[in-house]
Design a protein around this motif. Structure first.
Motif, mmCIF file in Angstrom:
data_model
loop_
_atom_site.group_PDB
_atom_site.id
_atom_site.type_symbol
_atom_site.label_atom_id
_atom_site.label_comp_id
_atom_site.label_asym_id
_atom_site.label_seq_id
_atom_site.Cartn_x
_atom_site.Cartn_y
_atom_site.Cartn_z
ATOM 1 N N GLY A 1 -6.448 5.837 2.866
ATOM 2 C CA GLY A 1 -5.314 6.286 2.047
ATOM 3 C C GLY A 1 -4.006 6.227 2.813
ATOM 4 O O GLY A 1 -2.953 5.862 2.265
ATOM 5 N N ALA A 2 -4.045 6.605 4.106
ATOM 6 C CA ALA A 2 -2.807 6.560 4.894
ATOM 7 C C ALA A 2 -2.306 5.133 5.067
ATOM 8 O O ALA A 2 -1.107 4.852 4.969
ATOM 9 C CB ALA A 2 -3.047 7.211 6.262
ATOM 10 N N VAL A 3 -3.274 4.227 5.329
ATOM 11 C CA VAL A 3 -2.868 2.823 5.466
ATOM 12 C C VAL A 3 -2.263 2.294 4.178
ATOM 13 O O VAL A 3 -1.241 1.596 4.162
ATOM 14 C CB VAL A 3 -4.078 1.976 5.910
ATOM 15 N N ALA A 4 -2.887 2.621 3.047
ATOM 16 C CA ALA A 4 -2.368 2.161 1.756
ATOM 17 C C ALA A 4 -0.989 2.747 1.489
ATOM 18 O O ALA A 4 -0.082 2.074 0.994
ATOM 19 C CB ALA A 4 -3.349 2.540 0.647
ATOM 20 N N ALA A 5 -0.812 4.040 1.804
ATOM 21 C CA ALA A 5 0.497 4.673 1.563
ATOM 22 C C ALA A 5 1.572 4.068 2.455
ATOM 23 O O ALA A 5 2.702 3.818 2.013
ATOM 24 C CB ALA A 5 0.390 6.179 1.813
ATOM 25 N N ALA A 6 1.231 3.781 3.742
ATOM 26 C CA ALA A 6 2.222 3.185 4.642
ATOM 27 C C ALA A 6 2.612 1.791 4.190
ATOM 28 O O ALA A 6 3.788 1.405 4.202
ATOM 29 C CB ALA A 6 1.656 3.140 6.073
ATOM 30 N N TYR A 7 1.604 1.021 3.773
ATOM 31 C CA TYR A 7 1.910 -0.322 3.274
ATOM 32 C C TYR A 7 2.800 -0.273 2.043
ATOM 33 O O TYR A 7 3.755 -1.055 1.894
ATOM 34 C CB TYR A 7 0.605 -1.056 2.971
ATOM 35 N N ALA A 8 2.484 0.667 1.129
ATOM 36 C CA ALA A 8 3.308 0.788 -0.096
ATOM 37 C C ALA A 8 4.730 1.199 0.261
ATOM 38 O O ALA A 8 5.706 0.708 -0.310
ATOM 39 C CB ALA A 8 2.661 1.801 -1.047
ATOM 40 N N ALA A 9 4.866 2.111 1.250
ATOM 41 C CA ALA A 9 6.217 2.547 1.634
ATOM 42 C C ALA A 9 7.003 1.413 2.268
ATOM 43 O O ALA A 9 8.185 1.207 1.968
ATOM 44 C CB ALA A 9 6.106 3.733 2.608
ATOM 45 N N LEU A 10 6.351 0.648 3.159
ATOM 46 C CA LEU A 10 7.061 -0.463 3.787
ATOM 47 C C LEU A 10 7.451 -1.523 2.783
ATOM 48 O O LEU A 10 8.552 -2.086 2.823
ATOM 49 C CB LEU A 10 6.178 -1.077 4.879
ATOM 50 N N SER A 11 6.571 -1.825 1.866
ATOM 51 C CA SER A 11 6.890 -2.821 0.827
ATOM 52 C C SER A 11 8.028 -2.345 -0.037
ATOM 53 O O SER A 11 8.939 -3.094 -0.408
ATOM 54 C CB SER A 11 5.634 -3.102 -0.020
ATOM 55 N N GLY A 12 8.022 -1.076 -0.401
ATOM 56 C CA GLY A 12 9.103 -0.543 -1.251
ATOM 57 C C GLY A 12 10.442 -0.553 -0.539
ATOM 58 O O GLY A 12 11.471 -0.893 -1.118
ATOM 59 N N ASP A 13 10.424 -0.188 0.781
ATOM 60 C CA ASP A 13 11.693 -0.200 1.518
ATOM 61 C C ASP A 13 12.238 -1.613 1.664
ATOM 62 O O ASP A 13 13.447 -1.851 1.580
ATOM 63 C CB ASP A 13 11.494 0.418 2.904
ATOM 64 N N ALA A 14 11.325 -2.570 1.904
ATOM 65 C CA ALA A 14 11.780 -3.954 2.049
ATOM 66 C C ALA A 14 12.390 -4.464 0.757
ATOM 67 O O ALA A 14 13.442 -5.108 0.740
ATOM 68 C CB ALA A 14 10.618 -4.847 2.481
#
Length: 349
Positions: A74-87
């Motif tokens: 879940g943490a990996v998925a949340a971090a990936y989603a956050a990085l994608s959203g910021d980009a």
């Protein structure tokens, strides 16, 4: 002999030759078949029924491991989603105004570090004057601040020139004496330089003249006679002259050139030594002045068309120049053609 079996004991004893067959097992989650001694489902990894219950230590470890794995995923998925959203968010934003390049504009780099802004000082104010304590009923005198007075500079009046009345009834003022020094040289009385016999002659090193008359007619005192000289009309300068021999070096201040052929150009040369320079390019000739449009302008104290061109020689304080030989050199011909007529030449000193 036949053995009789008691029906009540028939079900209690084991079958003599038949083996005990366990019922088939299946995973409780995915219904995949499992062996009797299989503790885990090979399809989905679920523990067999009763497996976790029989081993309480392994059940806790597996539970913690599963929860930890879920949290990590879940943490990996949340971090990936956050990085994608910021980009995506940064890509959609407009560039800041300072980063947008302006065509044709070059950033200016200051030559020196900015100086400290000037400190504005607050003007000092005069503290209020506290009147001295007075007795009751006494008259209070107001305190008047003392203002410094500027020194008085006496003004010297300009001298007044008395006005004397004239006999005609009008008033004339006497000019005041000026102490300034004038840059214009004082006028000097000019006297005519006496010329001896054969003092004038033709001077033409280039032999350009085609005809000429007696040079004595140029200083005989008769304005009706004239010395004339003619050169070819080939478009070149005349390059002829009238030479004046003063016998010795004399101070020449002015030459009055009388002529009946206005226009053209004349140049004045002078030489000091006793030997006559044989050519106009000889360095012993000193160029004194040049005058164009002879008798056609009102410059240099001349009167246009009066038949006389005044040639004032330069010199310190109108003292003129000292020469033994004086040459009137004619270059540009007059308007009427390449003929010069000289009526009278007068030298003054």
């Amino acid at each position: 002999m036949q053995t009789t079996v008691d029906p009540q004991q028939a079900g209690t004893g084991p079958a003599p030759d038949d083996a005990v067959v366990a019922p088939p097992r299946a995973c409780a989650v995915c219904q995949a078949p499992m062996l009797p001694d299989q503790d885990w489902c090979l399809n989905c990894g679920t523990a067999a029924a009763g497996r976790l219950g029989t081993r309480p230590g392994w059940q806790s470890v597996n539970t913690v491991a599963a929860i930890t794995l879920i949290l990590i995923v879940g943490a990996v998925a949340a971090a990936y989603a956050a990085l994608s959203g910021d980009a995506n968010h940064d890509a959609g934003k407009a560039a800041p105004a300072s980063a947008v390049p302006v065509p044709g504009q070059v950033a200016q780099v200051p030559d020196a570090a900015p100086t400290t802004p000037p400190v504005t000082s607050t003007p000092a104010t005069t503290p209020p004057v506290t009147p001295p304590a007075t007795k009751p009923g006494a008259t209070v005198q107001p305190v008047v601040p003392v203002v410094p007075r500027a020194p008085v500079v006496p003004i010297t009046p300009a001298p007044v020139t008395p006005v004397t009345p004239s006999t005609s009834g009008s008033t004339t003022s006497t000019p005041s004496t000026s102490t300034s020094t004038s840059t214009t040289p004082a006028s000097v009385a000019l006297t005519t330089i006496d010329l001896g016999a054969d003092a004038m002659s033709k001077y033409e090193p280039s032999k350009r003249s085609t005809s000429s008359t007696d040079p004595a007619d140029a200083y005989d005192g008769d304005p009706k006679t004239a010395w004339s000289i003619t050169t070819p009309a080939d478009g070149f300068d005349m390059q002829v002259g009238l030479l004046i021999d003063l016998d010795s070096a004399k101070n020449v201040k002015e030459i009055d050139l009388g002529t009946t052929t206005p226009g053209g150009r004349v140049e004045v040369y002078g030489a000091v030594g006793s030997a006559l320079p044989p050519d106009i390019l000889d360095t012993r000739w000193e160029h004194v002045l040049s005058r164009s449009k002879v008798d056609e302008t009102a410059k240099y104290g001349n009167v246009k068309g009066d038949g006389v061109e005044k040639l004032r020689l330069p010199g310190p304080g109108a003292t003129g120049s000292r020469f033994r030989y004086v040459l009137l050199w004619f270059t540009t011909p007059p308007k009427a053609g390449p003929t010069v007529k000289v009526t009278e030449v007068t030298l003054k000193g």
